[in-house]
Design a protein around this motif. Sequence first.
Motif, PDB file in Angstrom:
ATOM      1  N   MET A  83       0.840  -1.205   0.000  1.00  0.00           N
ATOM      2  CA  MET A  83       0.000   0.000   0.000  1.00  0.00           C
ATOM      3  C   MET A  83       0.866   1.244   0.000  1.00  0.00           C
ATOM      4  SD  MET A  83      -1.322   0.375   3.919  1.00  0.00           S
ATOM      5  CE  MET A  83      -0.164   0.470   5.288  1.00  0.00           C
ATOM      6  N   GLY A  84       0.227   2.377  -0.284  1.00  0.00           N
ATOM      7  CA  GLY A  84       0.831   3.696  -0.161  1.00  0.00           C
ATOM      8  C   GLY A  84      -0.264   4.740  -0.263  1.00  0.00           C
ATOM      9  N   ARG A  85      -0.029   5.903   0.350  1.00  0.00           N
ATOM     10  CA  ARG A  85      -1.011   6.993   0.318  1.00  0.00           C
ATOM     11  C   ARG A  85      -0.286   8.318   0.123  1.00  0.00           C
ATOM     12  NH1 ARG A  85      -4.361   8.173   4.923  1.00  0.00           N
ATOM     13  NH2 ARG A  85      -2.492   8.077   6.177  1.00  0.00           N
ATOM     14  N   VAL A  86      -1.038   9.331  -0.283  1.00  0.00           N
ATOM     15  CA  VAL A  86      -0.528  10.697  -0.371  1.00  0.00           C
ATOM     16  C   VAL A  86      -1.478  11.596   0.404  1.00  0.00           C
ATOM     17  CG1 VAL A  86       0.006  12.649  -1.888  1.00  0.00           C
ATOM     18  CG2 VAL A  86       0.499  10.311  -2.647  1.00  0.00           C
ATOM     19  N   ILE A  87      -0.904  12.433   1.253  1.00  0.00           N
ATOM     20  CA  ILE A  87      -1.639  13.486   1.936  1.00  0.00           C
ATOM     21  C   ILE A  87      -1.264  14.778   1.221  1.00  0.00           C
ATOM     22  CG2 ILE A  87      -1.943  14.714   4.117  1.00  0.00           C
ATOM     23  CD1 ILE A  87      -0.962  12.111   5.494  1.00  0.00           C
ATOM     24  N   SER A  88      -2.257  15.591   0.853  1.00  0.00           N
ATOM     25  CA  SER A  88      -1.950  16.753   0.022  1.00  0.00           C
ATOM     26  C   SER A  88      -3.016  17.825   0.098  1.00  0.00           C
ATOM     27  CB  SER A  88      -1.830  16.284  -1.437  1.00  0.00           C
ATOM     28  OG  SER A  88      -1.617  17.369  -2.304  1.00  0.00           O
ATOM     29  N   ASP A  89      -2.612  19.049  -0.296  1.00  0.00           N
ATOM     30  CA  ASP A  89      -3.583  20.111  -0.512  1.00  0.00           C
ATOM     31  C   ASP A  89      -4.046  20.107  -1.973  1.00  0.00           C
ATOM     32  OD1 ASP A  89      -1.486  21.259  -1.954  1.00  0.00           O
ATOM     33  OD2 ASP A  89      -1.136  22.883  -0.536  1.00  0.00           O
ATOM     34  N   GLY A  90      -3.487  19.209  -2.778  1.00  0.00           N
ATOM     35  CA  GLY A  90      -3.909  19.047  -4.163  1.00  0.00           C
ATOM     36  C   GLY A  90      -3.233  19.962  -5.160  1.00  0.00           C
ATOM     37  N   GLY A  91      -2.330  20.805  -4.717  1.00  0.00           N
ATOM     38  CA  GLY A  91      -1.700  21.716  -5.654  1.00  0.00           C
ATOM     39  C   GLY A  91      -0.263  22.069  -5.343  1.00  0.00           C
ATOM     40  N   THR A  92       0.039  22.284  -4.077  1.00  0.00           N
ATOM     41  CA  THR A  92       1.352  22.771  -3.700  1.00  0.00           C
ATOM     42  C   THR A  92       2.191  21.741  -2.969  1.00  0.00           C
ATOM     43  OG1 THR A  92       0.385  24.973  -3.487  1.00  0.00           O
ATOM     44  CG2 THR A  92       2.547  24.653  -2.516  1.00  0.00           C
ATOM     45  N   TYR A  93       1.592  21.044  -2.020  1.00  0.00           N
ATOM     46  CA  TYR A  93       2.330  20.093  -1.194  1.00  0.00           C
ATOM     47  C   TYR A  93       1.742  18.695  -1.299  1.00  0.00           C
ATOM     48  CZ  TYR A  93       4.522  24.152   0.847  1.00  0.00           C
ATOM     49  OH  TYR A  93       5.231  25.310   1.025  1.00  0.00           O
ATOM     50  N   PHE A  94       2.628  17.719  -1.431  1.00  0.00           N
ATOM     51  CA  PHE A  94       2.250  16.314  -1.534  1.00  0.00           C
ATOM     52  C   PHE A  94       3.194  15.527  -0.632  1.00  0.00           C
ATOM     53  CE2 PHE A  94       1.226  18.507  -5.396  1.00  0.00           C
ATOM     54  CZ  PHE A  94      -0.041  18.043  -5.750  1.00  0.00           C
ATOM     55  N   HIS A  95       2.644  14.797   0.317  1.00  0.00           N
ATOM     56  CA  HIS A  95       3.469  14.032   1.263  1.00  0.00           C
ATOM     57  C   HIS A  95       3.089  12.556   1.155  1.00  0.00           C
ATOM     58  CE1 HIS A  95       6.094  13.449   4.669  1.00  0.00           C
ATOM     59  NE2 HIS A  95       5.124  12.811   5.310  1.00  0.00           N
ATOM     60  N   ILE A  96       4.039  11.734   0.767  1.00  0.00           N
ATOM     61  CA  ILE A  96       3.817  10.299   0.600  1.00  0.00           C
ATOM     62  C   ILE A  96       3.963   9.617   1.957  1.00  0.00           C
ATOM     63  CG2 ILE A  96       4.692   8.203  -0.505  1.00  0.00           C
ATOM     64  CD1 ILE A  96       5.545  10.073  -2.857  1.00  0.00           C
TER      65      ILE A  96
ATOM     66  N   ALA B  29       0.322  18.348  -9.916  1.00  0.00           N
ATOM     67  CA  ALA B  29       1.319  19.294  -9.409  1.00  0.00           C
ATOM     68  C   ALA B  29       1.706  20.313 -10.465  1.00  0.00           C
ATOM     69  CB  ALA B  29       2.558  18.537  -8.938  1.00  0.00           C
ATOM     70  N   GLY B  30       1.817  21.542 -10.047  1.00  0.00           N
ATOM     71  CA  GLY B  30       2.299  22.596 -10.921  1.00  0.00           C
ATOM     72  C   GLY B  30       3.730  22.964 -10.579  1.00  0.00           C
ATOM     73  N   ALA B  31       4.244  23.931 -11.299  1.00  0.00           N
ATOM     74  CA  ALA B  31       5.603  24.405 -11.052  1.00  0.00           C
ATOM     75  C   ALA B  31       5.752  24.801  -9.585  1.00  0.00           C
ATOM     76  CB  ALA B  31       5.917  25.593 -11.952  1.00  0.00           C
ATOM     77  N   GLY B  32       6.833  24.369  -8.985  1.00  0.00           N
ATOM     78  CA  GLY B  32       7.119  24.708  -7.601  1.00  0.00           C
ATOM     79  C   GLY B  32       6.471  23.792  -6.581  1.00  0.00           C
ATOM     80  N   ALA B  33       5.716  22.800  -7.011  1.00  0.00           N
ATOM     81  CA  ALA B  33       5.102  21.871  -6.056  1.00  0.00           C
ATOM     82  C   ALA B  33       6.201  21.118  -5.312  1.00  0.00           C
ATOM     83  CB  ALA B  33       4.175  20.902  -6.776  1.00  0.00           C
ATOM     84  N   TYR B  34       5.918  20.748  -4.096  1.00  0.00           N
ATOM     85  CA  TYR B  34       6.893  20.084  -3.224  1.00  0.00           C
ATOM     86  C   TYR B  34       6.361  18.707  -2.858  1.00  0.00           C
ATOM     87  CZ  TYR B  34      10.412  19.728   0.494  1.00  0.00           C
ATOM     88  OH  TYR B  34      11.470  19.349   1.281  1.00  0.00           O
ATOM     89  N   VAL B  35       7.109  17.663  -3.208  1.00  0.00           N
ATOM     90  CA  VAL B  35       6.744  16.286  -2.903  1.00  0.00           C
ATOM     91  C   VAL B  35       7.736  15.771  -1.875  1.00  0.00           C
ATOM     92  CG1 VAL B  35       6.344  13.968  -3.822  1.00  0.00           C
ATOM     93  CG2 VAL B  35       5.884  15.990  -5.254  1.00  0.00           C
ATOM     94  N   SER B  36       7.233  15.277  -0.757  1.00  0.00           N
ATOM     95  CA  SER B  36       8.121  14.835   0.319  1.00  0.00           C
ATOM     96  C   SER B  36       7.679  13.484   0.857  1.00  0.00           C
ATOM     97  CB  SER B  36       8.129  15.862   1.453  1.00  0.00           C
ATOM     98  OG  SER B  36       6.836  15.988   2.027  1.00  0.00           O
ATOM     99  N   LEU B  37       8.597  12.872   1.591  1.00  0.00           N
ATOM    100  CA  LEU B  37       8.313  11.655   2.339  1.00  0.00           C
ATOM    101  C   LEU B  37       9.365  11.520   3.410  1.00  0.00           C
ATOM    102  CD1 LEU B  37      10.580   9.348   1.400  1.00  0.00           C
ATOM    103  CD2 LEU B  37       9.099   9.195  -0.570  1.00  0.00           C
ATOM    104  N   LEU B  38       9.071  10.738   4.422  1.00  0.00           N
ATOM    105  CA  LEU B  38      10.053  10.373   5.439  1.00  0.00           C
ATOM    106  C   LEU B  38      10.338   8.899   5.217  1.00  0.00           C
ATOM    107  CD1 LEU B  38       8.542  12.177   8.552  1.00  0.00           C
ATOM    108  CD2 LEU B  38      10.526  12.869   7.213  1.00  0.00           C
ATOM    109  N   GLY B  39      11.558   8.576   4.831  1.00  0.00           N
ATOM    110  CA  GLY B  39      11.881   7.205   4.477  1.00  0.00           C
ATOM    111  C   GLY B  39      12.795   6.534   5.477  1.00  0.00           C
ATOM    112  N   ASP B  40      12.417   5.316   5.869  1.00  0.00           N
ATOM    113  CA  ASP B  40      13.279   4.496   6.706  1.00  0.00           C
ATOM    114  C   ASP B  40      14.321   3.818   5.826  1.00  0.00           C
ATOM    115  OD1 ASP B  40      11.815   5.137   9.008  1.00  0.00           O
ATOM    116  OD2 ASP B  40      10.392   3.515   8.659  1.00  0.00           O
TER     117      ASP B  40
END
Length: 152
Positions: A58-71, A101-112
């Motif tokens: 599984m995997g999920r994304v939490i986001s505001d739908g435009g600027t920030y995306f956190h896996i 995502a548009g220009a400048g969007a930020y995609v992040s995750l915390l990886g073990d």
Amino acid sequence: MDASYHLQPGPPPVDDFLRLRREAGLTEPTRERAKLGIHGAWTAVHVIHHATGETVGMGRVISDGGTYFHIVDMAVLPGHQRRGIGDAVLDALLAAIDAAAGAGAYVSLLGDPPGWRLYERHGFIETAPDTVGMRRTYDRSDGSAPRTDASG
């Protein structure tokens, strides 16, 4: 990912979500917290093993739908790892992000550490020392008491 698996849109059922987190070595929230959280994702996918009907990834994304995306919640059962499931899950999540995502969007995750190679293959890089992850955790089941020490 081979044909013995199927990528399914949406989060897994709560029991599968909890089992995946536990068996993949992630922290396990309470059932109540899991119910609240899994359907709050911007997008999610899970993987079913055809032969057994078992949810194995599984995997999920939490986001505001435009600027920030956190896996979040990237997990594959140990017995099904190294079969391309993590890649398929991450590919699906990133395809959804790429479409929104548009220009400048930020995609992040915390990886073990076990996931670092997977994330690097998909273009993720460490952000330290420029940016570091920080957290605030809660000790009490009602969530009312933030932990104030750094022991995590």
